[in-house]
Scaffold this active site. Structure first.
Site, PDB file in Angstrom:
ATOM      1  N   ASP A  30       0.978 -20.137  78.580  1.00  0.00           N
ATOM      2  CA  ASP A  30       2.332 -20.358  79.953  1.00  0.00           C
ATOM      3  C   ASP A  30       2.479 -18.806  80.056  1.00  0.00           C
ATOM      4  O   ASP A  30       2.925 -18.276  78.562  1.00  0.00           O
ATOM      5  CB  ASP A  30       3.833 -20.992  79.447  1.00  0.00           C
ATOM      6  CG  ASP A  30       4.048 -21.329  80.820  1.00  0.00           C
ATOM      7  OD1 ASP A  30       4.536 -21.888  80.920  1.00  0.00           O
ATOM      8  OD2 ASP A  30       5.214 -20.223  80.711  1.00  0.00           O
ATOM      9  N   ILE A  31       2.955 -17.360  81.197  1.00  0.00           N
ATOM     10  CA  ILE A  31       2.857 -16.318  81.080  1.00  0.00           C
ATOM     11  C   ILE A  31       4.724 -15.936  80.728  1.00  0.00           C
ATOM     12  O   ILE A  31       4.994 -14.982  79.586  1.00  0.00           O
ATOM     13  CB  ILE A  31       2.969 -15.905  82.730  1.00  0.00           C
ATOM     14  CG1 ILE A  31       3.148 -14.153  82.774  1.00  0.00           C
ATOM     15  CG2 ILE A  31       4.303 -15.855  83.134  1.00  0.00           C
ATOM     16  CD1 ILE A  31       2.330 -13.841  84.201  1.00  0.00           C
ATOM     17  N   ASN A  87       7.430 -31.503  84.607  1.00  0.00           N
ATOM     18  CA  ASN A  87       8.334 -30.996  85.434  1.00  0.00           C
ATOM     19  C   ASN A  87       7.856 -31.654  86.686  1.00  0.00           C
ATOM     20  O   ASN A  87       6.756 -31.158  87.317  1.00  0.00           O
ATOM     21  CB  ASN A  87       9.094 -29.907  85.886  1.00  0.00           C
ATOM     22  CG  ASN A  87       9.450 -28.932  84.109  1.00  0.00           C
ATOM     23  OD1 ASN A  87       9.965 -30.217  82.938  1.00  0.00           O
ATOM     24  ND2 ASN A  87       8.898 -28.140  83.907  1.00  0.00           N
ATOM     25  N   GLY A  93      13.078 -30.078  87.662  1.00  0.00           N
ATOM     26  CA  GLY A  93      12.781 -28.629  86.903  1.00  0.00           C
ATOM     27  C   GLY A  93      11.051 -27.758  87.596  1.00  0.00           C
ATOM     28  O   GLY A  93      10.702 -26.932  87.511  1.00  0.00           O
ATOM     29  N   HIS A 100       0.869 -29.729  85.934  1.00  0.00           N
ATOM     30  CA  HIS A 100       0.633 -29.574  84.809  1.00  0.00           C
ATOM     31  C   HIS A 100       1.633 -29.984  83.907  1.00  0.00           C
ATOM     32  O   HIS A 100       2.616 -30.274  84.217  1.00  0.00           O
ATOM     33  CB  HIS A 100       0.458 -27.663  84.735  1.00  0.00           C
ATOM     34  CG  HIS A 100       2.472 -27.702  85.158  1.00  0.00           C
ATOM     35  ND1 HIS A 100       1.980 -27.513  86.705  1.00  0.00           N
ATOM     36  CD2 HIS A 100       3.208 -27.319  84.921  1.00  0.00           C
ATOM     37  CE1 HIS A 100       3.339 -27.559  86.554  1.00  0.00           C
ATOM     38  NE2 HIS A 100       4.636 -26.979  85.524  1.00  0.00           N
ATOM     39  N   HIS A 102       3.036 -29.369  79.900  1.00  0.00           N
ATOM     40  CA  HIS A 102       3.360 -28.113  79.235  1.00  0.00           C
ATOM     41  C   HIS A 102       3.177 -28.866  77.460  1.00  0.00           C
ATOM     42  O   HIS A 102       3.462 -30.072  77.552  1.00  0.00           O
ATOM     43  CB  HIS A 102       4.752 -27.622  79.071  1.00  0.00           C
ATOM     44  CG  HIS A 102       5.302 -26.633  80.691  1.00  0.00           C
ATOM     45  ND1 HIS A 102       5.870 -25.834  80.878  1.00  0.00           N
ATOM     46  CD2 HIS A 102       5.493 -27.574  81.893  1.00  0.00           C
ATOM     47  CE1 HIS A 102       5.921 -25.824  82.168  1.00  0.00           C
ATOM     48  NE2 HIS A 102       6.395 -26.704  82.690  1.00  0.00           N
TER      49      HIS A 102
END
Ligand code: 5GP
Ligand code: ZN
Length: 114
Positions: A30-31, A87, A93, A100, A102
């Site tokens: 994740d960025i 999400n 959110g 995806h 997380h």
């Protein structure tokens, strides 16, 4: 899918720090990491959210979930544990509309989430 950020990461148009890749799935960092270990696990094919999971080949769904404990082991977070988050939609959110998961680890998580 045109104009999908994660499809662009899959195609290589947008760079990402890849953690793992197979024919059907991609795992990248994740960025904006929210934990010492924070990756996103996605199918390469465009599926917009959890609501469309039925459109994903069940073998790919299986591959996503089977990859998670392998990633945990490889990154030394199996024993202490980690968190998996999806999400979905506005209230969930979701900001990127390509499904995806997380995977967050390396610190103690709080509950309930915000
Ligand atoms: P969501 O809010 O949809 O569940 O998660 C989207 C995630 O994608 C966010 O955690 C956000 O930091 C991450 N993200 C957004 N843009 C990029 C990007 O260009 N590259 C990477 N690697 N992650 C991104
Ligand atoms: Zn996409």
């Amino acid at each position: 899918m045109e104009n999908c950020l994660f499809c662009k990461i899959v195609s290589g148009e947008i760079p990402a720090k890849k953690e793992y890749e197979s024919e059907n799935i991609l795992v990248f960092h994740d960025i904006t990491p929210q934990a010492p270990f924070h990756v996103l696990i996605i199918p390469k094919v465009h599926i917009s959210s959890m609501n469309q999971i039925e459109d994903l080949d069940p073998l790919i769904t299986r591959e996503i979930f089977l990859t998670i404990p392998k990633l945990a082991k490889q990154n030394g977070i199996s024993e202490k544990g980690y968190r998996l988050v999806n999400n979905c939609g506005d209230f969930g959110g979701q900001t990127v509309h390509h499904i995806h998961f997380h995977m967050l680890g390396g610190r103690h998580m709080q509950w309930p989430p915000g």
